[in-house]
Scaffold this motif. Structure first.
Motif, short mmCIF file in Angstrom:
data_model
loop_
_atom_site.label_atom_id
_atom_site.label_comp_id
_atom_site.label_asym_id
_atom_site.label_seq_id
_atom_site.Cartn_x
_atom_site.Cartn_y
_atom_site.Cartn_z
N ASP A 1 -0.11 -17.41 19.31
CA ASP A 1 -1.20 -18.03 18.16
C ASP A 1 -2.29 -16.99 18.44
N GLU A 2 -2.55 -16.63 19.86
CA GLU A 2 -3.03 -15.84 20.42
C GLU A 2 -2.96 -14.06 19.67
N ALA A 3 -0.56 -13.87 19.82
CA ALA A 3 -0.19 -12.68 19.20
C ALA A 3 -0.97 -12.65 17.58
N ARG A 4 -0.88 -13.74 16.80
CA ARG A 4 -0.88 -13.66 15.86
C ARG A 4 -2.63 -13.21 14.69
N ARG A 5 -2.91 -13.37 15.42
CA ARG A 5 -5.17 -13.64 16.08
C ARG A 5 -5.10 -11.51 15.69
N ARG A 6 -4.16 -11.90 16.56
CA ARG A 6 -4.34 -10.56 17.56
C ARG A 6 -4.02 -8.72 16.31
N TRP A 7 -2.88 -9.10 15.39
CA TRP A 7 -2.08 -8.48 14.75
C TRP A 7 -3.36 -8.70 12.98
N GLN A 8 -3.68 -9.60 12.89
CA GLN A 8 -4.60 -10.11 11.96
C GLN A 8 -6.07 -9.47 12.68
N ALA A 9 -6.00 -8.81 13.21
CA ALA A 9 -7.57 -8.53 13.00
C ALA A 9 -7.16 -6.36 13.60
N MET A 10 -5.78 -6.33 14.03
CA MET A 10 -5.44 -4.87 13.59
C MET A 10 -4.82 -3.67 12.53
N ARG A 11 -3.55 -5.07 11.97
CA ARG A 11 -3.68 -4.42 10.61
C ARG A 11 -4.49 -3.47 10.10
N GLY A 12 -4.29 -2.93 9.70
CA GLY A 12 -4.85 -1.50 8.95
C GLY A 12 -6.48 -0.99 9.60
N ARG A 13 -6.08 -0.89 11.09
CA ARG A 13 -6.87 -0.46 11.31
C ARG A 13 -6.25 0.94 12.65
N THR A 14 -7.40 1.07 13.90
CA THR A 14 -6.82 2.48 14.54
C THR A 14 -7.65 1.41 15.83
N GLY A 15 -6.54 1.46 17.07
CA GLY A 15 -7.22 1.41 18.31
C GLY A 15 -6.38 2.84 19.02
N VAL A 16 -6.55 2.64 20.72
CA VAL A 16 -6.87 3.16 21.58
C VAL A 16 -6.25 2.92 22.94
N LEU A 17 -4.51 3.07 22.92
CA LEU A 17 -3.76 3.05 24.16
C LEU A 17 -4.19 3.27 25.09
#
Length: 199
Positions: free
Chosen positions: A90-106
């Protein structure tokens, strides 16, 4: 003279990256509880965890004398918040819903200790990651593979998740979990030659 590298990580992706670069590290998992460090900015969190892992393994009696011990840890930064491994699907799903189409920094923290001298060289490498605008069905399918549950930020660039990364700015290897250019700099800082780590 060949220098032994000890990898203080259970990550198969880090091990594969180092092997592909001509190294054959001995793997000794640190056992460090990653939840013990909190309330730090993402880049500092990654570095502190890497330092803890390195120190824990370097203190062990089964580490070969004169070896270099490498601790690494990766954290994805999104909206200024650190994101490690998701706790459940569930957390992985929510994470991807928040990340999609966006930019992050690893951010990947690296800590390298020379067991002969006791000296430590440490630094963090950061790579910008552009995520594709994936649909809900793709997110469901990706979460179902189990892959996002085992990696920082809930994604990989070298597995199923690679198709969901539109591009990066910085070191590709860093997104896998170990920056080879940064590791080489740390090896040189401790007075060793990079080719001495080749098998």
């Amino acid at each position: 003279m060949r220098t032994t590298l000890v990898l203080a990580s259970a990550s198969p992706a880090r091990l594969a990256t180092l092997r592909a670069a001509g190294l054959e590290p001995t793997v000794i998992v640190s056992g460090v509880d990653e939840d013990q460090v909190t309330d730090l900015p993402p880049a500092e969190l990654a570095l502190q965890l890497a330092e803890l892992k390195c120190a824990a393994v370097a203190a062990r009696s089964d580490v070969p004398t004169g070896s270099l011990v490498l601790g690494c840890d990766s954290v994805l930064e999104l909206d200024g918040e650190p994101l490690g491994k998701p706790l459940d699907p569930d957390e992985a799903r929510r994470r991807w819903q928040a990340m999609r189409g966006r930019t992050g920094v690893l951010h990947s923290g690296h800590s390298l200790r020379d067991t002969a001298s006791g000296r430590v060289a440490a630094a963090t490498a950061s790579t910008v990651v552009h995520f594709a605008d994936v649909g809900d069905d793709e997110i469901e399918a990706y979460v179902a593979t189990g892959e996002p549950l085992h990696v920082a930020g809930a994604f990989t660039i070298d597995g199923f998740g690679g198709a969901f990364i539109r591009g990066i700015e910085g070191d590709h290897h860093n997104v896998v979990g170990v920056s080879l250019p940064l590791l080489r700099e740390l090896v040189l800082e401790l007075g060793h030659a990079w080719p001495d780590l080749w098998r």
